[in-house]
Design a protein around this motif. Structure first.
Motif, PDB file in Angstrom:
ATOM      1  N   GLU A   1     -17.977  28.272  76.216  1.00 37.27           N
ATOM      2  CA  GLU A   1     -18.356  27.658  77.506  1.00 37.27           C
ATOM      3  C   GLU A   1     -19.245  26.599  77.515  1.00 37.27           C
ATOM      4  O   GLU A   1     -18.930  25.646  77.858  1.00 37.27           O
ATOM      5  CB  GLU A   1     -18.809  29.169  78.458  1.00 37.27           C
ATOM      6  CG  GLU A   1     -17.825  29.474  79.563  1.00 37.27           C
ATOM      7  CD  GLU A   1     -18.671  30.784  80.450  1.00 37.27           C
ATOM      8  OE1 GLU A   1     -19.865  30.513  80.785  1.00 37.27           O
ATOM      9  OE2 GLU A   1     -18.100  31.454  81.417  1.00 37.27           O
ATOM     10  N   ARG A   2     -20.001  26.889  76.392  1.00 40.82           N
ATOM     11  CA  ARG A   2     -21.301  25.936  76.133  1.00 40.82           C
ATOM     12  C   ARG A   2     -20.236  24.648  75.540  1.00 40.82           C
ATOM     13  O   ARG A   2     -20.556  23.457  75.259  1.00 40.82           O
ATOM     14  CB  ARG A   2     -22.053  25.955  76.036  1.00 40.82           C
ATOM     15  CG  ARG A   2     -23.512  26.924  76.527  1.00 40.82           C
ATOM     16  CD  ARG A   2     -24.377  27.844  75.909  1.00 40.82           C
ATOM     17  NE  ARG A   2     -25.577  28.805  76.684  1.00 40.82           N
ATOM     18  CZ  ARG A   2     -26.557  28.787  76.940  1.00 40.82           C
ATOM     19  NH1 ARG A   2     -26.423  27.247  76.102  1.00 40.82           N
ATOM     20  NH2 ARG A   2     -27.159  29.114  77.616  1.00 40.82           N
TER      21      ARG A   2
ATOM     22  N   LYS B   1     -17.790  22.468  77.832  1.00 39.35           N
ATOM     23  CA  LYS B   1     -18.915  21.361  78.497  1.00 39.35           C
ATOM     24  C   LYS B   1     -19.692  20.139  77.665  1.00 39.35           C
ATOM     25  O   LYS B   1     -19.496  19.238  78.334  1.00 39.35           O
ATOM     26  CB  LYS B   1     -20.562  21.831  79.031  1.00 39.35           C
ATOM     27  CG  LYS B   1     -19.867  22.823  80.421  1.00 39.35           C
ATOM     28  CD  LYS B   1     -21.369  23.458  80.780  1.00 39.35           C
ATOM     29  CE  LYS B   1     -20.935  24.761  81.936  1.00 39.35           C
ATOM     30  NZ  LYS B   1     -22.171  25.099  82.314  1.00 39.35           N
TER      31      LYS B   1
END
Length: 294
Positions: free
Chosen positions: A116-117, A120
């Motif tokens: 997820e990081r 982003k």
């Protein structure tokens, strides 16, 4: 009786494709024989799926090596990730299987958060890529590193960790591992020996390293790794002193992950004088650690 049978070379820390190693369990066992290792422990990260395959390979091919069932647990102590190796464990003991399942869930959750990081940060597909590279094994940061190298984000592991996966970087997710006490308890319940892995690699000052070793001993730890392939000058001597001061047995292991010029199965593994080898401290382990005549 062969020299290996009389004087076995012990390598009690290595990894296979079951976690973040590049070789299959069978290939690791064969490489150990090629490097004249007589006693080999398979210690994958938070999993034991490579153990049976490695042991069976040694039996089927009548190889001159004893394969020890092991594991390397990730734990958290004083905000530091500390690794604990279990040697000669019963991989089917219910306490061990339950503990491994909990560690697997932690790793999967962390992998999802890392992805997820990275998403982003405009790096899509990281979880799928890491899963593909894990080939059914436990997903580690090493698999994310390999994915990022594939994507051209870095040239090597050192670069990719420095830029993306180290503490404070884009893809870093603080681990939520178990405590050292919980890992030692699971190892002991499964009949194993608990070993503090590579104490010199945690970036601790001498003061904090002494605290770690003392804490490990206080909560029932059995041994600590004193010898690795690559160590800073005088590190082996210093770790041997800590082992003696805390009445811990001494272990040794390459922490092998893949063939490379610096870290190899069995390379430079010897214990300084004055320490008690882990395979001598615990007589009940002797039938496993003792290399049979061939």
């Amino acid at each position: 009786m062969s020299n290996i049978a009389r004087f076995p070379l012990y390598d009690l820390h290595c990894h296979t494709r079951a976690s973040d190693g590049l070789l299959s369990p069978q290939a690791v066992v064969q490489r150990a024989v090629d490097m004249r290792v007589g006693v080999l422990a398979i210690t994958d990260h938070d999993c034991v799926t490579g153990v049976s395959a490695a042991q069976q390979a040694a039996i089927d091919q009548n190889l001159p090596v004893n394969v020890i069932a092991g594991v390397e647990f990730s734990t958290v102590w004083e905000n530091h990730e500390i690794h604990i190796v279990g040697l000669n464990i019963d991989i089917h003991h219910p306490v061990m299987t339950g503990f491994l399942a909990a560690q697997h869930d932690c790793r999967q959750t962390r992998a999802e958060h890392i992805a997820e990081r990275l998403e982003k940060a405009q790096i899509p597909g990281a979880l799928a890529g890491a899963t593909r590279l894990a080939e059914g094994g436990v997903i580690t940061r090493g698999h994310f590193a390999r994915f990022l190298i594939e994507q051209g984000r870095a040239d090597n592991f050192a670069q990719v960790f420095k830029s993306y996966l180290a503490r404070g970087k884009t893809g870093y997710v603080p681990p939520q591992w178990c405590t050292i006490e919980q890992a030692v308890d699971a190892i002991h319940h499964s009949g194993g020996c608990a070993v503090l892995a590579h104490p010199g690699r945690y970036g601790l000052s001498a003061k904090w390293l002494k605290r770690l070793v003392a804490h490990f001993r206080e909560i029932g730890g059995d041994a600590m790794e004193v010898a690795q392939c690559q160590q800073a000058p005088n590190e082996r001597t210093q770790l041997a002193q800590y082992a003696r001061e805390n009445d811990l047995a001494a272990s040794q292991g390459s922490d092998f992950h893949q063939p490379c010029p610096w870290i190899e199965l069995g390379r430079k593994l010897w214990l300084p004088a004055g320490v008690e080898p882990v395979w001598e401290r615990f007589p009940e382990l002797a039938p496993v650690f003792e290399c049979a005549e061939r």
